[in-house]
Design a protein around this motif. Structure first.
Motif, PDB file in Angstrom:
ATOM      1  N   CYS A 212       0.861  -1.177   0.000  1.00  0.00           N
ATOM      2  CA  CYS A 212       0.000   0.000   0.000  1.00  0.00           C
ATOM      3  C   CYS A 212       0.902   1.234   0.000  1.00  0.00           C
ATOM      4  O   CYS A 212       1.893   1.269   0.732  1.00  0.00           O
ATOM      5  CB  CYS A 212      -0.898  -0.015   1.241  1.00  0.00           C
ATOM      6  SG  CYS A 212      -1.780   1.528   1.543  1.00  0.00           S
ATOM      7  N   PRO A 213       0.603   2.265  -0.798  1.00  0.00           N
ATOM      8  CA  PRO A 213       1.461   3.452  -0.810  1.00  0.00           C
ATOM      9  C   PRO A 213       1.495   4.179   0.529  1.00  0.00           C
ATOM     10  O   PRO A 213       2.512   4.805   0.870  1.00  0.00           O
ATOM     11  CB  PRO A 213       0.851   4.326  -1.913  1.00  0.00           C
ATOM     12  CG  PRO A 213      -0.526   3.815  -2.118  1.00  0.00           C
ATOM     13  CD  PRO A 213      -0.469   2.358  -1.802  1.00  0.00           C
ATOM     14  N   VAL A 214       0.402   4.135   1.300  1.00  0.00           N
ATOM     15  CA  VAL A 214       0.424   4.759   2.620  1.00  0.00           C
ATOM     16  C   VAL A 214       1.436   4.055   3.511  1.00  0.00           C
ATOM     17  O   VAL A 214       2.210   4.692   4.237  1.00  0.00           O
ATOM     18  CB  VAL A 214      -0.981   4.729   3.258  1.00  0.00           C
ATOM     19  CG1 VAL A 214      -0.929   5.247   4.689  1.00  0.00           C
ATOM     20  CG2 VAL A 214      -1.962   5.546   2.441  1.00  0.00           C
ATOM     21  N   VAL A 215       1.458   2.738   3.445  1.00  0.00           N
ATOM     22  CA  VAL A 215       2.415   1.965   4.236  1.00  0.00           C
ATOM     23  C   VAL A 215       3.840   2.314   3.838  1.00  0.00           C
ATOM     24  O   VAL A 215       4.713   2.521   4.692  1.00  0.00           O
ATOM     25  CB  VAL A 215       2.148   0.459   4.080  1.00  0.00           C
ATOM     26  CG1 VAL A 215       3.296  -0.353   4.689  1.00  0.00           C
ATOM     27  CG2 VAL A 215       0.839   0.089   4.752  1.00  0.00           C
TER      28      VAL A 215
ATOM     29  N   LEU B  43       8.933   5.208   5.375  1.00  0.00           N
ATOM     30  CA  LEU B  43       9.987   6.191   5.122  1.00  0.00           C
ATOM     31  C   LEU B  43       9.986   7.320   6.143  1.00  0.00           C
ATOM     32  O   LEU B  43      11.044   7.815   6.535  1.00  0.00           O
ATOM     33  CB  LEU B  43       9.819   6.803   3.725  1.00  0.00           C
ATOM     34  CG  LEU B  43      10.182   5.936   2.529  1.00  0.00           C
ATOM     35  CD1 LEU B  43       9.905   6.701   1.238  1.00  0.00           C
ATOM     36  CD2 LEU B  43      11.656   5.536   2.588  1.00  0.00           C
ATOM     37  N   LEU B  44       8.799   7.742   6.582  1.00  0.00           N
ATOM     38  CA  LEU B  44       8.674   8.978   7.352  1.00  0.00           C
ATOM     39  C   LEU B  44       8.235   8.780   8.791  1.00  0.00           C
ATOM     40  O   LEU B  44       8.174   9.747   9.556  1.00  0.00           O
ATOM     41  CB  LEU B  44       7.670   9.914   6.668  1.00  0.00           C
ATOM     42  CG  LEU B  44       8.003  10.303   5.228  1.00  0.00           C
ATOM     43  CD1 LEU B  44       6.813  11.010   4.589  1.00  0.00           C
ATOM     44  CD2 LEU B  44       9.235  11.189   5.188  1.00  0.00           C
ATOM     45  N   GLY B  45       7.926   7.532   9.178  1.00  0.00           N
ATOM     46  CA  GLY B  45       7.311   7.306  10.475  1.00  0.00           C
ATOM     47  C   GLY B  45       8.256   7.215  11.649  1.00  0.00           C
ATOM     48  O   GLY B  45       7.805   7.185  12.799  1.00  0.00           O
ATOM     49  N   ASP B  46       9.575   7.181  11.397  1.00  0.00           N
ATOM     50  CA  ASP B  46      10.509   7.123  12.523  1.00  0.00           C
ATOM     51  C   ASP B  46      10.490   8.445  13.297  1.00  0.00           C
ATOM     52  O   ASP B  46      10.265   9.520  12.730  1.00  0.00           O
ATOM     53  CB  ASP B  46      11.933   6.855  12.029  1.00  0.00           C
ATOM     54  CG  ASP B  46      12.126   5.410  11.607  1.00  0.00           C
ATOM     55  OD1 ASP B  46      11.395   4.540  12.110  1.00  0.00           O
ATOM     56  OD2 ASP B  46      13.007   5.159  10.756  1.00  0.00           O
ATOM     57  N   ARG B  47      10.778   8.357  14.588  1.00  0.00           N
ATOM     58  CA  ARG B  47      10.812   9.540  15.455  1.00  0.00           C
ATOM     59  C   ARG B  47      11.786  10.575  14.895  1.00  0.00           C
ATOM     60  O   ARG B  47      12.899  10.234  14.503  1.00  0.00           O
ATOM     61  CB  ARG B  47      11.219   9.105  16.871  1.00  0.00           C
ATOM     62  CG  ARG B  47      11.192  10.226  17.900  1.00  0.00           C
ATOM     63  CD  ARG B  47      11.404   9.642  19.283  1.00  0.00           C
ATOM     64  NE  ARG B  47      11.597  10.658  20.294  1.00  0.00           N
ATOM     65  CZ  ARG B  47      10.611  11.329  20.882  1.00  0.00           C
ATOM     66  NH1 ARG B  47       9.374  11.057  20.555  1.00  0.00           N
ATOM     67  NH2 ARG B  47      10.864  12.243  21.804  1.00  0.00           N
ATOM     68  N   TRP B  48      11.370  11.830  14.841  1.00  0.00           N
ATOM     69  CA  TRP B  48      12.120  13.000  14.407  1.00  0.00           C
ATOM     70  C   TRP B  48      12.172  13.189  12.886  1.00  0.00           C
ATOM     71  O   TRP B  48      12.484  14.283  12.426  1.00  0.00           O
ATOM     72  CB  TRP B  48      13.557  12.999  14.936  1.00  0.00           C
ATOM     73  CG  TRP B  48      13.660  13.141  16.418  1.00  0.00           C
ATOM     74  CD1 TRP B  48      13.967  12.143  17.313  1.00  0.00           C
ATOM     75  CD2 TRP B  48      13.445  14.323  17.193  1.00  0.00           C
ATOM     76  NE1 TRP B  48      13.950  12.628  18.602  1.00  0.00           N
ATOM     77  CE2 TRP B  48      13.643  13.974  18.558  1.00  0.00           C
ATOM     78  CE3 TRP B  48      13.116  15.635  16.874  1.00  0.00           C
ATOM     79  CZ2 TRP B  48      13.517  14.898  19.582  1.00  0.00           C
ATOM     80  CZ3 TRP B  48      12.989  16.562  17.892  1.00  0.00           C
ATOM     81  CH2 TRP B  48      13.184  16.184  19.232  1.00  0.00           C
TER      82      TRP B  48
END
Length: 222
Positions: A8-11, A16-21
């Motif tokens: 899924c593109p959201v996944v 890519l962007l969900g890590d802290r900071w």
């Protein structure tokens, strides 16, 4: 990080962007015009260690969102295309998740760093030194404005003081984020601005607010 194992593109975006900071690094590069030096990013994210900042920048580089430049780092086309996401989050957050400030969210040195980077010095033709007094923290800072350059000093720079801006820290944050207007706060007495007349007249136009102030203003208007 354990993969979500969903096609899924959201996944893929979250991976890519969900890590802290990570998103805050992207935020600072977006609002800073798409480029930043390492030390500037570190200064604007004081809770982030330099080691972790290096790691996150490497991850963004490997993902094709950031590239190295002679001066530091710049967003690629893919990174720049995150601009609507950043401001979309700002708009949503201002509407649904942005209440009164918590004490741990208010950092005077970070606010001064943000403010000095948003001062338009185009109409300044001589040095202006503004002492900023934060009563509830018993701290003083100095904004030194020169033609074409603005800097912030955390110790007395030794120049004559041309104007004094005094308020408590929550009020300064609210002004910076567009919740209250500087001149309205001065008239109400919640911000005290005294000194040379040319600075008092000029500061409201020199000081451009936070890049997301318009989102906050719009949310408050609703």
């Amino acid at each position: 990080m354990r993969p979500y194992a969903q096609y899924c593109p959201v996944v893929r975006a979250v991976e890519l962007l969900g890590d802290r900071w990570t998103l805050l690094i992207v935020r600072d590069m977006v609002v800073g015009g798409g480029a930043a030096r390492f030390n500037e990013l570190a200064r604007g994210l004081p809770g982030l260690s330099r080691a972790l900042l290096s790691r996150r920048l490497r991850q963004l580089h490997n993902a094709g969102l950031v590239e190295h430049t002679e001066d530091g780092y710049a967003l690629t086309r893919a990174g720049e295309d995150l601009r609507p996401l950043v401001f979309g989050l700002a708009d949503w957050g201002a509407r649904y998740a942005f209440g009164d400030p918590r004490p741990e969210e208010l950092d005077p040195e970070l606010l001064m760093w943000w403010m000095h980077g948003r001062i338009d010095t185009g109409d300044i033709d001589k040095r202006a030194v503004i002492q900023v007094e934060i009563a509830d923290h018993r701290r003083k800072y100095w904004l030194v404005l020169e033609p074409g350059e603005a800097s912030v000093c955390y110790t007395d720079p030794g120049f004559d003081i041309d104007a004094v801006l005094a308020a408590d820290l929550p009020t300064l944050y609210r002004m910076w984020l567009g919740e209250i207007e500087l001149l309205d706060a001065v008239r109400a007495g919640t911000i005290d601005l005294t000194g040379a007349r040319w600075i008092i007249r000029g500061l409201p136009s020199w000081l451009r607010l936070s890049p997301i102030a318009e989102n906050v203003k719009a949310a408050r208007a609703r």
